[in-house]
Design a protein around this motif. Structure first.
Motif, PDB file in Angstrom:
ATOM      1  N   SER A  73       4.568  -2.573  -4.990  1.00  0.00           N
ATOM      2  CA  SER A  73       5.988  -2.318  -5.531  1.00  0.00           C
ATOM      3  C   SER A  73       7.049  -2.834  -5.034  1.00  0.00           C
ATOM      4  CB  SER A  73       6.017  -0.857  -5.641  1.00  0.00           C
ATOM      5  OG  SER A  73       7.310  -0.497  -6.376  1.00  0.00           O
ATOM      6  N   PRO A 128       5.785   3.329  -2.921  1.00  0.00           N
ATOM      7  CA  PRO A 128       4.364   4.128  -3.330  1.00  0.00           C
ATOM      8  C   PRO A 128       3.975   5.022  -2.238  1.00  0.00           C
ATOM      9  CG  PRO A 128       4.086   1.713  -2.636  1.00  0.00           C
ATOM     10  CD  PRO A 128       5.667   2.021  -2.644  1.00  0.00           C
ATOM     11  N   LYS A 171       0.959  -1.240  -0.066  1.00  0.00           N
ATOM     12  CA  LYS A 171       0.123  -0.061  -0.118  1.00  0.00           C
ATOM     13  C   LYS A 171       0.819   1.188  -0.107  1.00  0.00           C
ATOM     14  CE  LYS A 171      -4.155  -1.720   2.714  1.00  0.00           C
ATOM     15  NZ  LYS A 171      -4.735  -1.523   3.920  1.00  0.00           N
ATOM     16  N   PRO A 172       0.365   2.523  -0.438  1.00  0.00           N
ATOM     17  CA  PRO A 172       1.073   3.514  -0.519  1.00  0.00           C
ATOM     18  C   PRO A 172       1.558   4.160   0.872  1.00  0.00           C
ATOM     19  CG  PRO A 172      -0.777   3.618  -2.150  1.00  0.00           C
ATOM     20  CD  PRO A 172      -0.888   2.403  -1.143  1.00  0.00           C
ATOM     21  N   LYS A 196      -0.912  -6.929  -7.184  1.00  0.00           N
ATOM     22  CA  LYS A 196      -1.871  -6.108  -7.973  1.00  0.00           C
ATOM     23  C   LYS A 196      -3.178  -6.443  -8.532  1.00  0.00           C
ATOM     24  CE  LYS A 196       1.812  -3.121  -9.641  1.00  0.00           C
ATOM     25  NZ  LYS A 196       2.438  -2.469 -11.005  1.00  0.00           N
ATOM     26  N   HIS A 201      -1.018  -0.492  -6.025  1.00  0.00           N
ATOM     27  CA  HIS A 201       0.158   0.280  -6.008  1.00  0.00           C
ATOM     28  C   HIS A 201       1.499  -0.540  -5.486  1.00  0.00           C
ATOM     29  CE1 HIS A 201      -1.762   4.006  -6.612  1.00  0.00           C
ATOM     30  NE2 HIS A 201      -2.780   3.418  -5.912  1.00  0.00           N
ATOM     31  N   SER A 259      -7.539   3.089   0.371  1.00  0.00           N
ATOM     32  CA  SER A 259      -6.338   2.193   1.086  1.00  0.00           C
ATOM     33  C   SER A 259      -6.684   1.735   2.594  1.00  0.00           C
ATOM     34  CB  SER A 259      -5.119   3.086   0.703  1.00  0.00           C
ATOM     35  OG  SER A 259      -4.241   2.348   1.092  1.00  0.00           O
TER      36      SER A 259
END
Lengths: 302, 302
Positions: free
Chosen positions: A292, A215, A137-138, A284, A290, A164
């Motif tokens: 990464s 992110p 998560k960002p 994803k 997001h 989120s």
């Protein structure tokens, strides 16, 4: 006791009979938004997260509510409980009651019990050298919540952050079962730096984080660039700074993002680098758009 | 789920596998005394009590601490945790970590998990007609704590109340295993009236309480006679009054004792009247010197 208070892990793990361990955790937060139903959802997702970070399945939750008797709408309280119940149900667990206490300011959280096989739970302190680090998560919920409360940033800019925070880590944990996960933690109040250091603490390893890969929420970066700092960020920086190297090389990114305290943050996962891109794709696909690779596990030079 | 949020029982009971159920409960309180170690002990005993009231054995506890960052001595916090740990250990359980949250006022409590055989746990709503009602600790902690905080009643007068609150219900529960216990609850925040009504709620029964038999702290009665009323007492009275008969016949006893909110109160036990005197003796022997038969279970005329 398989995991206790000594390793800063996400929750306690206690083997109750051969083949079955309990995960126990509790988390209480202050309101993060004006919508009581959504706050209840986020508080529940935040509390349930520790069970997912250990690789377990929540089974039972108790509400914990601290509220000002004179100054709260009973309808709001009901909405908070409804929101929490919706996420506990989505998690496949049940609510077994709760506990209320009078308080000057509203706070809400849950005590959660989960189960896991004693040989299959994920620790936070067992990454391996050359592992890839994945974040699901960002970052940036901390500064954004404060900005929202203080400056009333527009609902539409805050909405992705709320969404989120209201997303269970359940589906991420399920996706990760297909990979050779070495260590997991969820990124919450201590920020990426604090929980990252938790990951490296009991080993001779270090984490190499590439900040440009991490992110983040755009609006959070904006507020950091404007100079908005919150107490939690400062505290997290103070308690981790001496263990972090290379901060002076950071350009074009506010370093605060490393220290921003997260509410209902994502999972930070350490797994073999060969599996990283496939794992990112799976995450994803599971709804964590997001996700990464943000770095790798290296040998500590200390 | 064997016991959920619907019966006002003391804790949730959840069957995890055949022959093994979990008891889950959480309880958080404000300071009841100036000694942080003792406060930690009492908060732990108070939180553990729900497990004993269900006939279970505590296995795992998490600390929950809400405290003002700027205004608390870290030594005091350590003392609170030490006090709690001492009682968790006495209970035969372990502490698996905890959760802290910033707050304007100090509060402390625990989330506790216990185990019990699914066929052997005690419910709060299954008394039988003609049962004797036994109470294992004196009433009056609520008014006494307030008097202590406001008027600084002498330490020596407060001491028996602190000692009672710091006494685990563990030994009472163990003694009761030798009898045919029909129902148990612990008397806590809702007072004798509230928890007594919980005992009678799901049946066609009523409780006949003889106020002159109810064990009380002398200093609490003194303060009630002086007219000291606390908010919790008023709230408990308001929420139970219409279900109580015969209050007008009470003489020489402040009726407030029925409504006084208890911290770490005793067990209210419903068992066959034939076993009552033997059970009282066993409970006294186990250290609950003020244990008394306080009434009986009768058919409801409603």
């Amino acid at each position: 006791m398989l995991v206790g208070a000594d390793t800063s892990d996400d929750a306690a793990v206690y083997q109750i009979i051969p083949g079955l361990a309990l995960i126990s955790t509790v988390d209480i937060i202050s309101p993060v938004c004006n919508d009581p139903y959504l706050f209840g959802q986020i508080a529940a997702v935040n509390a349930l997260s520790d069970v997912y970070a250990m690789g377990g399945s929540p089974i039972l939750a108790l509400n914990i509510c601290a509220f000002p008797v004179s100054n709260i709408d009973k309808k709001d309280l009901s909405k908070i409980l409804e929101g929490a119940a919706s996420k506990v149900e989505e998690a496949g667990a049940v609510i077994g009651g709760g506990h209320s206490i009078k308080d000057q300011e509203l706070k809400f959280g849950l005590s959660v019990i989960g189960t896991v096989h004693p040989l299959q739970f994920w620790r936070n302190n067992t990454p391996q050298v050359k592992d890839a680090l994945i974040l699901t998560k960002p970052l940036g919920t901390g500064v954004a919540i404060t900005a929202y409360k203080k400056e009333h940033i527009s609902e539409d800019k805050f909405e992705p952050i709320l969404r989120s925070m209201a997303t269970l880590n359940k589906y991420a944990a399920a996706s990760l079962r297909d990979f050779d996960v070495h260590a997991v933690t969820d990124v919450t109040g201590f920020g990426l730096a604090g929980h990252g250091l938790g990951l490296a603490q009991s080993s001779d390893l270090a984490l190499k984080i590439r900040l440009n890969l991490v992110p983040t929420f755009e609006v959070s970066i904006d507020y950091m660039n404007k100079g908005l700092r919150i107490g939690g960020t400062l505290g997290n920086e103070m308690s981790t700074l001496e263990k972090i190297k290379g901060l002076e090389n950071i350009k074009n990114h506010p370093k605060d993002i490393l220290f921003d305290p997260q509410t209902s943050g994502g999972l930070l996962v350490s797994l073999p680098s060969k599996q990283a891109s496939e794992a990112v794709e799976a995450l994803k696909k599971a709804g964590y758009a997001h996700t990464s690779v943000i770095g790798e596990v290296i040998k500590s030079k200390a």
